[in-house]
Design a protein around this motif. Sequence first.
Motif, PDB file in Angstrom:
ATOM      1  N   PHE A   1       0.836  -1.202   0.000  1.00  0.00           N
ATOM      2  CA  PHE A   1       0.000   0.000   0.000  1.00  0.00           C
ATOM      3  C   PHE A   1       0.867   1.247   0.000  1.00  0.00           C
ATOM      4  O   PHE A   1       0.594   2.201  -0.721  1.00  0.00           O
ATOM      5  N   ALA A   2       1.917   1.241   0.803  1.00  0.00           N
ATOM      6  CA  ALA A   2       2.802   2.406   0.877  1.00  0.00           C
ATOM      7  C   ALA A   2       3.453   2.690  -0.468  1.00  0.00           C
ATOM      8  O   ALA A   2       3.656   3.841  -0.837  1.00  0.00           O
ATOM      9  N   ARG A   3       3.749   1.651  -1.217  1.00  0.00           N
ATOM     10  CA  ARG A   3       4.423   1.813  -2.512  1.00  0.00           C
ATOM     11  C   ARG A   3       3.443   1.886  -3.688  1.00  0.00           C
ATOM     12  O   ARG A   3       3.860   1.874  -4.832  1.00  0.00           O
ATOM     13  N   TYR A   4       2.155   1.937  -3.403  1.00  0.00           N
ATOM     14  CA  TYR A   4       1.124   1.959  -4.453  1.00  0.00           C
ATOM     15  C   TYR A   4       1.248   0.746  -5.365  1.00  0.00           C
ATOM     16  O   TYR A   4       1.175   0.855  -6.585  1.00  0.00           O
ATOM     17  N   GLU A   5       1.419  -0.430  -4.791  1.00  0.00           N
ATOM     18  CA  GLU A   5       1.614  -1.632  -5.593  1.00  0.00           C
ATOM     19  C   GLU A   5       0.430  -2.583  -5.569  1.00  0.00           C
ATOM     20  O   GLU A   5       0.514  -3.678  -6.103  1.00  0.00           O
ATOM     21  N   HIS A   6      -0.677  -2.180  -4.939  1.00  0.00           N
ATOM     22  CA  HIS A   6      -1.878  -3.007  -4.990  1.00  0.00           C
ATOM     23  C   HIS A   6      -2.534  -2.839  -6.356  1.00  0.00           C
ATOM     24  O   HIS A   6      -2.418  -1.793  -6.999  1.00  0.00           O
ATOM     25  N   ILE A   7      -3.220  -3.855  -6.780  1.00  0.00           N
ATOM     26  CA  ILE A   7      -3.915  -3.803  -8.061  1.00  0.00           C
ATOM     27  C   ILE A   7      -4.990  -2.731  -8.005  1.00  0.00           C
ATOM     28  O   ILE A   7      -5.729  -2.630  -7.029  1.00  0.00           O
TER      29      ILE A   7
END
Length: 190
Positions: free
Chosen positions: A95-101
């Motif tokens: 979530f912190a890295r904006y890596e969720h689909i």
Amino acid sequence: MNTFHSPPPDPAEYLDDPNRKALELDIETRKGPALFRWLTVLMEHLIATILVALIVSVSANVIGRSLLNHSLPWADELARMLFIWLIFIGAAAAFARYEHIAVDFLVRRLKPRAAHVLYLIQHLIITGLMGVLIWGGYVVISRSTGRTAILGVPWNLINVSLVLCATFIGAVAIWRAWRSITLIRTGQEA
């Protein structure tokens, strides 16, 4: 045979959202709150450590069953606990890295102000959901008094992973919502 070959599209046009840049944490360029950046790096190191411990635990049990014809019951329990922690820490770091689909077809086509209105709504919803998870985790922790069957680890040591994950995600979502409000009010480009 005359065939027209166009160059492949630049992957950056599908991976990078210019409207989202102002909401991203970037460890390398020190962009975003330092606390969130440090915690993200710490979580990533913890993920690597847990993954190694999980591989060792599962491998020890496989070797024990295959070669020694003897199961290691503690290895299954340890692997289960490590996997739970891995899931929640991984979710928070992603979530912190904006890596969720995400489906961002619409938000990419909006002007920055309109995009940040959607980001604001998104992060307010995420904050509310994390509040529900934190409350639910607190209820579970307050009612859980037992220990695991084999290793005797308190269940709360496992259950606290949910609360820590939800707290971190909620805090980052609040920061992103605040950034969106600031960008909506000032009308600045992301």
